[in-house]
Design a protein around this motif. Structure first.
Motif, mmCIF file in Angstrom:
data_model
loop_
_atom_site.group_PDB
_atom_site.id
_atom_site.type_symbol
_atom_site.label_atom_id
_atom_site.label_comp_id
_atom_site.label_asym_id
_atom_site.label_seq_id
_atom_site.Cartn_x
_atom_site.Cartn_y
_atom_site.Cartn_z
ATOM 1 N N ARG A 5 0.830 -1.213 0.000
ATOM 2 C CA ARG A 5 0.000 0.000 0.000
ATOM 3 C C ARG A 5 0.859 1.254 0.000
ATOM 4 N NH1 ARG A 5 -5.066 1.175 4.103
ATOM 5 N NH2 ARG A 5 -5.678 3.194 3.162
ATOM 6 N N ASP A 7 3.856 1.444 -1.109
ATOM 7 C CA ASP A 7 4.586 1.499 -2.375
ATOM 8 C C ASP A 7 3.753 2.151 -3.466
ATOM 9 O OD1 ASP A 7 6.925 0.941 -3.840
ATOM 10 O OD2 ASP A 7 5.974 -0.801 -4.759
ATOM 11 N N ARG A 8 2.417 2.115 -3.327
ATOM 12 C CA ARG A 8 1.543 2.667 -4.366
ATOM 13 C C ARG A 8 0.966 4.033 -3.986
ATOM 14 N NH1 ARG A 8 -1.918 -1.829 -7.663
ATOM 15 N NH2 ARG A 8 -0.208 -3.281 -8.096
ATOM 16 N N ARG A 9 1.546 4.661 -2.976
ATOM 17 C CA ARG A 9 1.116 6.024 -2.619
ATOM 18 C C ARG A 9 2.340 6.782 -2.152
ATOM 19 N NH1 ARG A 9 -3.589 8.695 -1.072
ATOM 20 N NH2 ARG A 9 -3.247 10.482 0.306
ATOM 21 N N THR A 61 -0.690 8.417 -6.837
ATOM 22 C CA THR A 61 -1.203 7.058 -6.686
ATOM 23 C C THR A 61 -1.411 6.497 -8.091
ATOM 24 O OG1 THR A 61 -3.453 7.938 -6.559
ATOM 25 C CG2 THR A 61 -2.312 7.519 -4.466
ATOM 26 N N PRO A 62 -1.656 5.188 -8.227
ATOM 27 C CA PRO A 62 -1.854 4.639 -9.580
ATOM 28 C C PRO A 62 -2.943 5.389 -10.348
ATOM 29 C CG PRO A 62 -1.559 2.853 -8.024
ATOM 30 C CD PRO A 62 -1.637 4.108 -7.219
ATOM 31 N N THR A 85 -4.153 3.724 -16.483
ATOM 32 C CA THR A 85 -3.217 2.718 -15.974
ATOM 33 C C THR A 85 -3.162 1.536 -16.930
ATOM 34 O OG1 THR A 85 -4.972 1.713 -14.663
ATOM 35 C CG2 THR A 85 -3.615 3.381 -13.581
ATOM 36 N N LEU A 165 4.524 4.460 -11.394
ATOM 37 C CA LEU A 165 3.444 4.466 -10.425
ATOM 38 C C LEU A 165 2.160 5.021 -11.032
ATOM 39 C CD1 LEU A 165 2.330 4.085 -7.590
ATOM 40 C CD2 LEU A 165 3.393 6.255 -6.932
ATOM 41 N N ARG A 169 1.844 0.691 -10.976
ATOM 42 C CA ARG A 169 2.621 -0.147 -10.069
ATOM 43 C C ARG A 169 3.726 0.662 -9.394
ATOM 44 N NH1 ARG A 169 3.266 -6.257 -12.643
ATOM 45 N NH2 ARG A 169 1.037 -6.546 -13.101
ATOM 46 N N GLY A 170 3.995 0.310 -8.109
ATOM 47 C CA GLY A 170 5.016 0.999 -7.342
ATOM 48 C C GLY A 170 6.414 0.495 -7.651
#
Length: 410
Positions: A5, A7-9, A61-62, A85, A165, A169-170
């Motif tokens: 979580r 990693d994606r913000r 974020t994504p 995305t 991202l 994806r992070g």
């Protein structure tokens, strides 16, 4: 450890004013924005906002970028950008392409966007959708959304994984996926059987066995070599000092080669200075080596006269003779009881004892702890200064034979 979580913000603080993007992908992001915008005036105003630092902290974020942008009114506007995305199969194709190409993989690990991925990662027509809480929504993007686009270009300049991202994806999950794929590629490329290479097993190489004897060493030279002559160049170090150091190094090397012992090991700086000074007899105060004497004396906190006496003592018998110069001690009575009658019988006169010294006028004998008598003679100064004056000997009469009683030569 970063969670999926987290990693994606990612949130980035506001940047100071100024500075346009420098990387090719940062400039390409700006170019893609400017090619698709329908109002150049709004873009110009947004670029000014970005350069003047009107964009506050940015959250990525994504598929979405959100920030507050300060315009002409006191209250900032909530501005966002939406980017399409990638679907699962699109990520599969992109990551497989990177993992299969060492150049692209190396570039991404160096935090650079490979040129080959520009078409896939950068926004195409209809990909980037701006949104803003300002009343200017007639022809997007508004100047606030444009400012956020320009600010995002600088973020991409600093961290290209922001672009990944935005596509869904992070950084951590992308790198973990690439690591796994790279290992699979390496396994597929590895040959089925290891090639046969010439060699022996380690246990065979290190097994105990008889070794041939070492060759007989070459005989040492008869004497230390002479150093090369150093030219007298005003821009170069003192040639005398260089010659002294080179000669001293040759003598020490010769001693190590022939005896296995370093003659300088264990000496104090003062003792070593006396040893170096002893190589230049009669030059400590008046000759060409007086500069060397000054430097040695200054480095040890002594005067040049003290150094000249110490050098003379060193020439008399090395470290033991230097100790005789500097140390008085109380020997047993026997040597004195034998020495004084022997000197009187030899016509040398009467000598007055004091500790380990026997003195008669300007001549003196000092008994060393090695059992030898060291001859000295005094200068005409008051009080007299005693100087080493010959070679030591076990017989006091023999040791005094070379002492004339005149003023010594430093």
């Amino acid at each position: 450890m970063t969670t999926a979580r987290e990693d994606r913000r990612r949130t980035f603080d506001a940047l100071p004013a100024g500075l346009a993007p420098e990387s090719w992908w940062g400039r390409a992001w700006v170019a893609a924005l400017e090619e698709r915008a329908r109002d150049s005036a709004r873009l110009a105003r947004g670029r000014t906002y970005a350069l003047e630092g009107h964009v506050d902290a940015v959250t990525v974020t994504p598929g979405r970028v959100v920030a507050y942008v300060r315009g002409s009114r006191p209250r900032p506007y909530r501005t966002s950008l939406a980017l399409t995305t990638f679907a699962g199969e699109e990520w599969e194709a992109l990551l497989e392409e990177v993992a299969a190409d060492p150049g692209q993989l190396a570039a991404l690990l160096d935090r650079e966007v490979p040129q080959a991925l520009s078409g896939a990662l950068l926004p195409g027509r209809g990909d980037l959708i701006p949104n803003c809480s300002c009343p200017d929504f007639a022809r997007p993007p508004c100047k606030h959304a444009a400012a956020l686009c320009y600010r995002l270009a600088r973020l991409l300049d600093e961290d290209p994984f922001v672009l990944l991202l935005l596509r869904g994806r992070g950084e951590r999950e992308v790198l973990e996926d690439l690591t796994r794929r790279n290992a699979l590629h390496a396994a597929r490329e590895r040959p089925a059987a290891e090639p046969e290479l010439p060699g022996v097993l380690a246990r065979t190489a290190f097994a105990r066995r008889e070794l041939p004897p070492l060759p007989v060493p070459l005989p040492p030279p008869a004497a230390p070599g002479h150093p090369a002559a150093c030219p007298d160049d005003p821009a170069a170090p003192d040639p005398l000092a260089l010659d002294q150091l080179a000669t001293d190094a040759a003598v020490r090397a010769y001693a190590l080669l022939t005896t296995g012992a370093d003659p300088v090991a264990g000496l104090t700086p003062w003792q070593d200075a006396a040893r170096l000074a002893s190589a230049h007899p009669t030059s400590g105060l008046t000759g060409t080596a007086r500069g060397l004497y000054r430097e040695l004396a200054g480095a040890t906190g002594r005067s040049t006269t003290e150094l000249a006496r110490a050098g003379a003592a060193w020439r008399q018998g090395g470290l033991v003779a230097l100790t005789v110069l500097e140390e008085a001690w109380d020997p047993p009575a026997g040597p004195f009881d034998r020495a004084r009658p022997a000197l009187l019988a030899a016509g040398e006169g009467t000598f007055r004892p004091h500790r380990n010294h026997l003195t008669s006028g300007s001549r003196q004998l000092r008994l060393g702890r090695d059992g030898l008598w060291y001859p000295y003679e005094s200068s005409p100064a008051t009080p007299p200064v005693w100087w080493p004056a010959g070679r030591p000997a076990a017989d006091p009469v023999a040791a005094l034979a070379g002492v004339t009683g005149g003023p010594p030569t430093p």
